[in-house]
Enzyme design. Structure first.
Site, short mmCIF file in Angstrom:
data_model
loop_
_atom_site.label_atom_id
_atom_site.label_comp_id
_atom_site.label_asym_id
_atom_site.label_seq_id
_atom_site.Cartn_x
_atom_site.Cartn_y
_atom_site.Cartn_z
N LYS A 71 -46.99 74.29 124.22
CA LYS A 71 -46.35 75.49 123.53
C LYS A 71 -45.26 75.37 122.82
O LYS A 71 -45.28 75.61 121.62
CB LYS A 71 -45.95 76.65 124.58
CG LYS A 71 -46.00 78.05 124.06
CD LYS A 71 -45.59 78.94 125.32
CE LYS A 71 -46.87 79.10 126.16
NZ LYS A 71 -46.57 79.88 127.49
N ARG A 102 -40.23 81.02 128.50
CA ARG A 102 -41.67 80.48 128.30
C ARG A 102 -41.71 79.33 128.94
O ARG A 102 -41.32 78.29 128.18
CB ARG A 102 -42.30 80.77 127.01
CG ARG A 102 -42.16 82.15 126.52
CD ARG A 102 -42.40 81.96 124.96
NE ARG A 102 -43.96 82.34 125.01
CZ ARG A 102 -44.62 82.06 124.03
NH1 ARG A 102 -43.75 82.07 122.73
NH2 ARG A 102 -45.83 82.29 123.61
N GLY A 148 -49.83 78.09 138.21
CA GLY A 148 -48.69 78.01 138.99
C GLY A 148 -47.39 77.89 138.13
O GLY A 148 -46.38 77.75 138.86
N MET A 179 -44.34 78.89 135.80
CA MET A 179 -43.80 80.16 135.79
C MET A 179 -44.18 81.13 134.70
O MET A 179 -44.53 80.69 133.42
CB MET A 179 -42.21 80.21 135.60
CG MET A 179 -41.44 81.34 135.84
SD MET A 179 -39.88 81.52 135.47
CE MET A 179 -40.00 81.82 133.67
N ARG A 231 -52.82 77.04 119.97
CA ARG A 231 -53.23 75.92 120.74
C ARG A 231 -55.05 75.85 120.51
O ARG A 231 -55.59 76.70 120.04
CB ARG A 231 -52.93 76.07 122.29
CG ARG A 231 -53.68 77.11 122.77
CD ARG A 231 -53.32 77.54 124.34
NE ARG A 231 -53.37 78.85 124.74
CZ ARG A 231 -53.08 79.52 125.73
NH1 ARG A 231 -52.33 78.81 126.40
NH2 ARG A 231 -53.35 80.87 125.87
N HIS A 248 -57.44 86.79 131.98
CA HIS A 248 -57.43 85.54 132.88
C HIS A 248 -58.72 85.18 133.50
O HIS A 248 -59.29 83.81 133.09
CB HIS A 248 -56.57 85.59 134.03
CG HIS A 248 -56.33 84.45 135.11
ND1 HIS A 248 -57.23 84.38 136.05
CD2 HIS A 248 -55.67 83.30 135.11
CE1 HIS A 248 -56.98 83.24 136.67
NE2 HIS A 248 -55.69 82.68 136.04
N SER A 259 -82.13 45.19 137.12
CA SER A 259 -81.63 46.75 137.01
C SER A 259 -80.26 46.44 138.11
O SER A 259 -80.74 46.36 139.50
CB SER A 259 -82.72 47.31 137.09
OG SER A 259 -82.28 48.92 137.26
N CYS A 286 -79.63 51.64 137.36
CA CYS A 286 -80.77 52.77 137.76
C CYS A 286 -79.84 53.61 138.85
O CYS A 286 -80.52 54.45 139.60
CB CYS A 286 -81.97 52.23 138.02
SG CYS A 286 -81.91 51.12 139.45
N TYR A 307 -79.20 49.06 128.68
CA TYR A 307 -79.56 50.48 128.96
C TYR A 307 -78.92 51.23 130.21
O TYR A 307 -78.62 50.47 131.06
CB TYR A 307 -81.17 50.72 128.88
CG TYR A 307 -81.92 49.92 130.23
CD1 TYR A 307 -81.86 50.84 131.21
CD2 TYR A 307 -82.40 49.01 130.25
CE1 TYR A 307 -82.63 50.39 132.32
CE2 TYR A 307 -83.20 48.53 131.23
CZ TYR A 307 -83.30 49.16 132.23
OH TYR A 307 -83.81 48.74 133.27
P1 ADP Z 1 -48.91 82.52 128.41
O1 ADP Z 1 -48.59 80.79 128.51
O2 ADP Z 1 -49.32 83.03 129.71
O3 ADP Z 1 -49.73 82.72 127.36
P2 ADP Z 1 -46.77 82.94 126.90
O4 ADP Z 1 -45.46 82.40 126.78
O5 ADP Z 1 -47.51 82.79 125.64
O6 ADP Z 1 -47.48 83.13 128.14
O7 ADP Z 1 -46.56 84.77 126.74
C1 ADP Z 1 -46.87 85.75 127.41
C2 ADP Z 1 -47.05 86.71 126.50
O8 ADP Z 1 -45.76 87.23 126.21
C3 ADP Z 1 -47.60 86.64 125.32
O9 ADP Z 1 -48.62 87.71 125.06
C4 ADP Z 1 -46.95 86.31 124.17
O10 ADP Z 1 -47.46 86.78 122.90
C5 ADP Z 1 -45.76 87.24 124.59
N1 ADP Z 1 -44.35 86.53 124.09
C6 ADP Z 1 -43.84 85.43 124.54
N2 ADP Z 1 -42.57 85.51 123.74
C7 ADP Z 1 -42.75 86.67 122.93
C8 ADP Z 1 -41.50 86.97 122.28
N3 ADP Z 1 -40.53 86.18 121.95
N4 ADP Z 1 -41.70 88.13 121.56
C9 ADP Z 1 -42.73 89.03 121.80
N5 ADP Z 1 -43.72 88.58 122.67
C10 ADP Z 1 -43.73 87.61 123.16
MG MG Z 2 -49.60 82.40 125.67
#
Ligand code: ADP
Ligand code: MG
Ligand code: MG
Length: 985
Positions: free
Chosen positions: A45, A115, A124, A126, A359, A479, A869, A937, A957
């Site tokens: 990220k 994030r 798992g 956060m 990503r 999800h 083989s 085989c 092969y």
């Molecule tokens: P995930 O890895 O679960 O996608 P994210 O960190 O991307 O988690 O964030 C979850 C949600 O929060 C996403 O929809 C993202 O766009 C939103 N988000 C994260 N940071 C911000 C921010 N600074 N301002 C507005 N929305 C945010």
């Molecule tokens: Mg995200």
């Protein structure tokens, strides 16, 4: 926060910059300082945010705390490593300058999101906390600044609930339940229906809940909030779920997670604001068009959490045309920049677009293939790159069965509803409403469809146990949808007409109720849901044009040939259609197992030893028993020869012009006979029955019964019989005792004879007993018969104008003399055939290398073989000393779980051990015969990792099951590309 007490970080002074921009000891990077190649330091990220920032895209300012900082936190015993906190504070100051806001400043508050983000995304970790920095003072500031009370209180209630759940560890229900109650009370359908006052009250109530549940006040100091959130991210790296996931996927534990701190932008500021998720191409089909969803007046997770059902991204074009155009441009730029389909997250704050994530997007198998092929045609990727973009396992998915459309029409009345076609494929199973019970049902051997209102990371184990996933809420980026796609599981999401009731363990669709355990069918390709079991049909490989293109590129690149293991013409035809270049293994004994042949096979086996001994005697020496055995044996052999000639002709016809390796009989003979235990049971039962009817009482039970019936009537007579311990009177009643006994006696005699024969052949370790080449040497007539059948089958097909290419393979050779002797028997027979027919025959003679001693003495063995083989199933069994059937059932899975073995060696070739035998076999074999043709085989021939090894050791092969042929074609190409790359380095 005291930032002055400490000396400046000495590491910064002597920091040395690496090529990718990382600096030794640097624990925090602003987005402007990072880039895409710093993934291991910044996490996926963080690297994406940095790359976008440097590309000039609108990313809210922020910074990333590195994965190394996470590791240092652990090393310090879950404490902030020296300098880290000061550095965080310094970067917050920098953010304040950049944004002109103050963290905790009531007049103009800076708010951030925290994030997590490791190099690989994993369950798992956060969840993201939004709106961090809010407290009763800064909320007021937000109101003053925006004049939007509703927005400010909405942000507040979200923050308290998120922080309470994610950082302080309260349950989601602790907040969801009062929130739903409130909505119900005020008759609000959606969150957006609530007023500012209602949002304020619920936010304050949430803060009280936190105090009640934790015993502490809700933290109002923004820096305290930040510290707790950062620690919570680090802690989640070693949380149980993330830990288990890494174990399962063999991801090292010392990668650590990064933490991203990002200035908040707000999608919940009104109808000119919103938030969304989009893929640059359709992740289901691969079609080149923006694919995604958005919600106006919403924040963060609203889109993916299924709180409200979002709109299609195409609707944004009408609602906010300018933003849409800008977003479309950015999407294209990012895709071009990364040269891959991107998964994007964005927020619109009062008409201004912000990018929050990019990503590589997860995609289905058909999409992966189409995107790879399209990108070559668009000039974005080279063919080699495209070949590396598709996981060979995805090809298997593409060849999965689908529902029969005709059956769908017929069963239209069973349609329960329709949801989003979130992940393609057909799935049939029991509806199960809970992930734990899904695991139980799977363990009990039942197919499962996991049915949930919506899924979260807590459901993943249930999804892993399921054949398919069905949810009532959430969109194509929910999800459930994303995870199912990555697992290759069919998924129907957001089927809102379903009323799922967890407590009652049932769901309702209109008037129909489906209880837990009842079968349903879901079609992830169309989104349809049916009650009951819908029949499926095979995928049509011929219709997969993009796959055909990709595989044709693979064929140009690969050096390994791909052959197939096939025992029947039907399988051979399929294999050929899939691109097989030969049959690497035909197991002739499979032809023996067919039900109508088994009696003949048994006659052959039961007389084999006597007949073989008798054959060696002169006619005058033979007893009557000898003659009878010989006659029966020869008759059975002749019958089998006829059948096998037809079988082989069929195979040669299907593989016209391509080699067909036929392995002579391999398994221990008792496999064709009833089991010893079964026979003992039969004989015992028959004897007891006879004893009873003969009467251990000295009377005929039938007569007793007739007498009793006369005296008491049928029912009481039956009871009396049972009391006397006589056999079940009902069937006995129907049979007259006079005809009953001789039939039973005959059956007993037959079973007893069989039992004696089986007993005589019984072995302690049949897999190490009389089988393979050993059997052929003990009963050479079988070898001769099979040789005749192969050559006659070939002659017949040649007469039709086709080109049969038979290769005769001898199994289980461990000593050169075994092969030499077998070859003599076989060649003598061939000579007789040639003499009799006056025609030359063409065939190759070779052996399996599957006994460790065979590999160790491959140089000697190669003297007598035109090809090898590797039978890696047996080689693994014997090399490890495991009996596969026992090992896989008893301890092998535990071995893998406990990391005693890295993988199941029957699935992935054990390169370090068994692979060494293979390598040695190749080297020694070729030392004797330079051009020795060598294949594999065993089942490993279809496993991508093992195929890479086969490429490396120079096999000619791989041979695998027909379905895996396309997989092997791609894997062989990837192996070739990888080895050229390493060579070029
Ligand atoms: P995930 O890895 O679960 O996608 P994210 O960190 O991307 O988690 O964030 C979850 C949600 O929060 C996403 O929809 C993202 O766009 C939103 N988000 C994260 N940071 C911000 C921010 N600074 N301002 C507005 N929305 C945010
Ligand atoms: Mg995200
Ligand atoms: Mg074998």
């Amino acid at each position: 926060m005291a930032t002055t007490a400490r000396k400046p970080r000495k590491t910064a002074a002597k920091a040395s910059a690496a090529k990718d921009g990382t600096q030794d000891g640097k624990l925090i990077y602003t987005f402007a300082e990072g880039n895409a190649s710093m993934r291991s330091t910044l996490g996926g990220k963080g690297a994406g945010l940095a790359e976008m920032t440097n590309a000039g895209l609108p990313v809210p300012p922020g910074f990333t705390i590195t994965t190394q900082a996470c590791n240092a936190y652990y090393e310090a015993g879950k404490e902030m490593p020296p300098g880290l906190w000061d550095d965080v504070v310094a970067h917050m100051r920098k953010l304040e300058q950049q944004t002109g806001k103050g963290f905790g400043d009531p007049a103009n508050p800076l708010l951030v999101s925290v994030r997590s983000g490791a190099a690989f995304s994993m369950p798992g970790m956060m969840d993201t906390v939004l709106n961090l920095g809010l407290n009763p003072d800064t909320v007021q500031g937000l109101i003053g600044l925006t004049g939007n009370e509703r927005f400010a209180w909405d942000a507040w209630r979200r923050f308290v609930a998120m922080f309470g759940r994610i950082v302080l560890g309260l349950k989601a229900e602790d907040f969801d339940e009062p929130f739903e109650e409130l909505k119900h009370e005020v008759r609000a359908k959606l969150d957006t229906d609530l007023t500012a006052e209602q949002l304020r009250d619920i936010g304050n109530r949430f803060a009280e809940i936190v105090r009640e549940k934790t015993g502490d006040e809700f933290p109002t100091d923004p820096y305290r909030q930040l510290e707790l959130a950062v620690r919570a991210v680090f802690d989640s790296w070693f949380g149980k779920r993330a830990h288990d996931y890494r174990e399962f996927n063999r991801i090292p534990h010392d990668l650590g997670t990064a933490v991203n701190v990002v200035t908040m932008v707000f999608g919940n500021m009104g109808d000119d604001s919103g938030t969304g998720v989009a893929f640059t191409r359709d992740p289901n089909t691969g079609e080149r068009a923006l694919y995604g969803e958005y919600l106006t007046n919403a924040q963060g997770e609203d889109v993916v959490a299924g709180v409200r059902t979002p709109d299609k991204i195409s609707q944004m074009r009408d609602a906010m045309p300018e933003v849409y155009t800008q977003f479309e441009e950015i999407a294209q730029r990012l895709e071009g920049h990364y040269r891959d389909m991107q998964d994007l997250e964005f927020t619109i704050e009062r008409g201004t677009l912000y990018m929050l994530q990019t990503r590589s997007g997860k995609r289905t198998a058909p999409a992966a293939i189409r995107i790879a092929v399209d990108m070559v045609n668009e000039g974005v990727l080279t063919r080699e790159e495209a070949l590396q973009r598709v996981d060979p396992a995805q090809i298997v998915q593409l060849l999965l069965p689908r529902f029969d459309e005709a059956a769908k029409e017929r069963m239209g009345d069973r349609l329960l509803g329709k949801g989003l076609n979130a992940s393609p494929g057909a799935a049939v199973g029991q509806a199960i409403f809970d992930p734990d019970r899904a695991v139980e049902a799977k363990e009990a051997g039942n197919p499962v469809i996991l049915v949930r209102i919506e899924t979260s990371p807590d459901d993943v184990h249930g999804m892993l146990a399921a054949k398919g996933v069905l949810t009532a809420r959430g969109g194509a980026t929910s999800h459930a949808a994303v995870v199912a796609r990555s697992m290759g599981l069919p998924c129907v999401a957001g089927a809102e007409s379903l009323k799922i009731d967890y407590a009652r363990r049932q769901m309702r669709a209109g008037t129909v109720t489906v209880a837990e355990g009842e079968m349903i069918s879901i079609d992830g390709t169309t989104g349809e849901i049916y009650a009951g079991e819908l029949p499926t049909i095979e995928a049509r490989f011929e219709d997969e044009h993009e796959l055909a293109t990709l595989l044709s590129w693979a064929d140009d690149v690969r050096r390994l040939q791909v052959w197939a293991n096939a025992d029947y013409p039907r399988d051979a035809e399929r294999a050929r259609a899939f691109g097989a270049q030969g049959i690497g293994l035909c197991r002739t004994e499979h032809m023996f197992f067919e039900e109508d042949r088994l009696p003949t096979v048994r006659r052959m086996i039961l007389n084999a030893h006597t007949a073989t001994a008798a054959r060696a005697k002169s006619d005058s020496e033979r007893t009557d028993e000898d003659r009878e055995a010989l006659a029966t044996f020869d008759a059975a052999l002749a019958e089998l020869e006829k059948l096998q000639t037809d079988d082989f002709a069929g195979l040669f016809r299907a593989m016209d012009g391509l080699p067909v390796v036929i392995r002579l009989i391999d398994p221990p003979l008792h496999e064709f006979l009833p089991s010893y235990e079964e026979l003992v049971a039969d004989v015992t039962r028959l004897r007891t029955t006879l004893d009873l009817t003969a009467g251990s009482l000295g009377v005929d039970a039938g007569l007793v019964q007739q007498g009793l019936v006369k005296l008491f009537g049928t029912k009481d007579a039956a009871r009396a019989m049972r009391k006397l311990g006589l056999s079940d009177p009902e069937p006995a009643l129907q049979r007259s005792p006079a005809t009953d006994r001789p039939a039973l006696e005959a059956e007993l005699a037959e079973r007893e004879e069989l039992l004696h024969a089986v007993e005589a052949m019984r072995e302690q370790n049949p897999m190490l007993g009389l089988r393979g080449v050993r059997l052929g040497l003990m009963v050479p007539d079988v070898v001769k018969m099979q040789t005749r059948a192969i050559l006659a089958g070939a002659a017949r097909v040649a007469a039709e104008g086709l080109t049969p290419l038979p290769e005769i393979m001898i199994p289980l050779v461990g000593h050169v003399n075994e092969l030499r002797e077998t070859r003599q028997i076989l060649e003598a027979e061939v000579a007789r055939i040639v003499e009799a027919s006056g025609q030359q025959v063409n065939y190759k003679f070779g052996t399996m290398i599957e006994v460790p001693r065979g590999a160790l003495t491959a140089d000697e063995i190669a003297e007598h073989a035109e090809f090898f083989s590797f039978g890696t199933n047996d080689l693994t069994q014997m090399g490890f000393g495991y009996s596969r059937d026992d090992a896989e059932g008893k301890f092998l899975m535990q071995y893998v779980d406990r990391k005693i073995l890295p993988e199941n060696p029957f699935q992935v070739l054990d390169v370090g051990g068994i692979g060494q035998l293979v390598r040695m076999g190749v080297e020694k074999g070729r030392a004797t015969k330079k051009d020795l043709k060598i294949g594999i085989c065993g089942e490993h021939g279809g496993d991508p990792q093992s195929i890479a090894f086969c490429h490396e050791v120079g096999l000619n092969y791989v041979s695998c099951s027909p379905f895996r042929v396309p997989v092997a074609r791609l894997a062989a190409a990837q192996a070739a590309i990888a080895s050229t790359e390493t060579r070029d380095k």
